[in-house]
Scaffold this motif. Structure first.
Motif, PDB file in Angstrom:
ATOM      1  N   UNK A  30      -9.252  -1.272   4.244  1.00  0.00           N
ATOM      2  CA  UNK A  30      -7.801  -1.197   4.407  1.00  0.00           C
ATOM      3  C   UNK A  30      -7.133  -0.792   3.089  1.00  0.00           C
ATOM      4  N   UNK A  31      -7.749  -1.197   1.982  1.00  0.00           N
ATOM      5  CA  UNK A  31      -7.174  -0.926   0.657  1.00  0.00           C
ATOM      6  C   UNK A  31      -7.033   0.564   0.390  1.00  0.00           C
ATOM      7  N   UNK A  32      -7.974   1.356   0.876  1.00  0.00           N
ATOM      8  CA  UNK A  32      -7.921   2.792   0.608  1.00  0.00           C
ATOM      9  C   UNK A  32      -6.685   3.451   1.225  1.00  0.00           C
ATOM     10  N   UNK A  33      -6.199   2.861   2.300  1.00  0.00           N
ATOM     11  CA  UNK A  33      -5.043   3.443   2.993  1.00  0.00           C
ATOM     12  C   UNK A  33      -3.777   3.394   2.149  1.00  0.00           C
ATOM     13  N   UNK A  34      -3.722   2.482   1.174  1.00  0.00           N
ATOM     14  CA  UNK A  34      -2.522   2.362   0.348  1.00  0.00           C
ATOM     15  C   UNK A  34      -2.806   2.629  -1.125  1.00  0.00           C
ATOM     16  N   UNK A  35      -3.970   3.164  -1.434  1.00  0.00           N
ATOM     17  CA  UNK A  35      -4.325   3.458  -2.825  1.00  0.00           C
ATOM     18  C   UNK A  35      -3.856   4.866  -3.188  1.00  0.00           C
ATOM     19  N   UNK A  36      -2.991   5.013  -4.193  1.00  0.00           N
ATOM     20  CA  UNK A  36      -2.475   6.344  -4.536  1.00  0.00           C
ATOM     21  C   UNK A  36      -3.562   7.334  -4.951  1.00  0.00           C
ATOM     22  N   UNK A  37      -4.541   6.880  -5.733  1.00  0.00           N
ATOM     23  CA  UNK A  37      -5.556   7.829  -6.200  1.00  0.00           C
ATOM     24  C   UNK A  37      -6.512   8.224  -5.084  1.00  0.00           C
ATOM     25  N   UNK A  38      -6.818   7.308  -4.185  1.00  0.00           N
ATOM     26  CA  UNK A  38      -7.660   7.678  -3.048  1.00  0.00           C
ATOM     27  C   UNK A  38      -6.933   8.677  -2.152  1.00  0.00           C
TER      28      UNK A  38
END
Length: 405
Positions: A30-38
């Motif tokens: 779920x974290x990747x969905x809100x990570x700017x660099x990802x």
């Protein structure tokens, strides 16, 4: 997450803490969905889950390479992933630990070492940063465009700091960059609180919050800054100040982590925890006050306002939407914005160390903030203010200045 730490980390309290954070991760992504660099790079190693695996590899004795460090360096420490994470993974603490350990294991190229050394020798010291900034402002017209945009303009100071006259007292941190680049922020805060019957005091012996050094992997240096601030503030704490008021949310996030950072220091652990408990963003303070006492009419003079909520305020200090609520209470017209959870790309020294990614995020953020054609942009952190101001076509300032009318 199953872990198998090498003895060096198994026997270390810090290593054991890192393992607890690792074990709380359930790989959901779920974290990747809100990570700017990802979102920009679409590389698993440039998202929180991938970086967690890289740190896990470090703790288990696996190979640590320049590529490992590159992916950790690209992290903004915006902590948007923490807000999204259903398992409560303390990612910010883990990435700080991982970076510090890699600094011990891998020597950086000399140019990178020098830049980081220079940042740690200049930014935390107002008596060094201030004169350099003034020199840059004088020479700004002849500077190359790439440098010129990073130098904030001179600002006219507001009226003087109000005299001490109330029974209620709070402390403020002058900070390191803010006195030279945005001195009106704390002056405006003192004037607003004065109208509410609160005296705001700055302790001259308090300095940098420690974030510059700590987030660059120089933990011992960062902890020394923290101890000096605690020593400077402690007499006022014992005298009963209500709060330590933060007008730079980046510093506020660091202060609220003093208790964790100094948890193993027998001489400072208890005091550090008290400092963290007392630390409040100015928005949290004003949210609890009667704002009708301000007696201001600022609807027309402010125009339409776009609010930028820094990552440190919404994800670290957990004060999302509080500023908007305060400004609406006093009658300011706010414009609609989008992608509020994404970082502007400032992130402390990130804009200097990762300029390409930082500029992409800045362009995205300005587009998100200006869709409603605001007359000005307001924020809660000096680093974000200077970064947004470097490319914005409307004025950018700390929101507290809107209340100092």
């Amino acid at each position: 997450m199953k872990t198998d730490l090498i003895p060096h980390y198994q026997d270390s309290p810090q290593g054991q803490d890192a393992e607890k954070i690792l074990r709380s991760c359930v790989h959901c992504g779920f974290c990747n969905a809100t990570c700017p660099t990802y979102q920009e790079l679409n590389d698993e190693r440039d998202g929180p889950r991938g970086r967690i695996y890289l740190i896990k590899q470090l703790l288990e004795g696996g190979e640590v390479t320049e590529k490992t460090r590159t992916h950790l360096d690209r992290c903004l420490t915006c902590r948007s992933c923490e807000t999204t994470c259903p398992s409560g993974v303390k990612y910010g603490r883990l990435i700080d630990f991982g970076r510090a350990e890699i600094e011990k294991k891998l020597d950086r190229p000399l140019n990178q070492q020098f830049i980081r050394w220079a940042l740690r020798r200049v930014l935390p010291y107002p008596q060094r940063f201030g004169p350099l900034l003034k020199a840059g402002q004088v020479l700004r017209p002849i500077m190359p465009e790439a440098i010129k945009t990073k130098i904030p303009p001179k600002r006219q100071l507001n009226s003087p700091w109000p005299a001490k006259r109330h029974g209620r007292e709070m402390l403020a941190l002058a900070g390191c960059v803010q006195p030279g680049s945005a001195a009106n922020t704390n002056i405006a805060t003192a004037r607003v609180l004065d109208k509410l019957g609160i005296t705001l005091l700055e302790e001259p012996n308090a300095g940098c919050c420690g974030a510059v050094s700590y987030h660059l992997g120089a933990h011992d240096e960062g902890l020394d800054f923290m101890r000096r601030n605690i020593d400077a503030w402690w007499p006022a704490v014992e005298a009963g100040v209500e709060a330590i008021v933060m007008t730079a949310s980046g510093c506020g996030a660091m202060l609220q982590d003093y208790g964790y950072a100094l948890r193993y220091d027998a001489n400072y652990a208890e005091k550090a925890a008290k400092i963290s408990e007392l630390t409040k963003d100015i928005s949290e303070v004003l949210h609890a006050e009667d704002l009708t006492l301000l007696s201001i009419n600022i609807r027309e003079s402010s125009g339409k306002v776009a609010v930028h909520c820094p990552c440190t305020l919404q994800h670290a200090m957990q004060q999302n939407d509080v500023v908007e609520g305060i400004l609406q209470r006093v009658g300011i017209e706010l414009t609609r914005t989008k992608d509020k959870h994404l970082c502007c790309g400032s992130a402390g020294t990130y804009s200097l160390l990762q300029p390409e990614m930082s500029q992409k995020l800045l362009s995205n953020k300005l587009e998100a903030l200006t869709g409603g054609e605001p007359d000005r942009i307001v924020t809660s952190n000096v680093g974000c203010q200077l970064h947004l101001e470097s490319k914005a076509k409307v004025p950018v300032q700390h929101w507290i200045e809107l209340l100092d009318r």
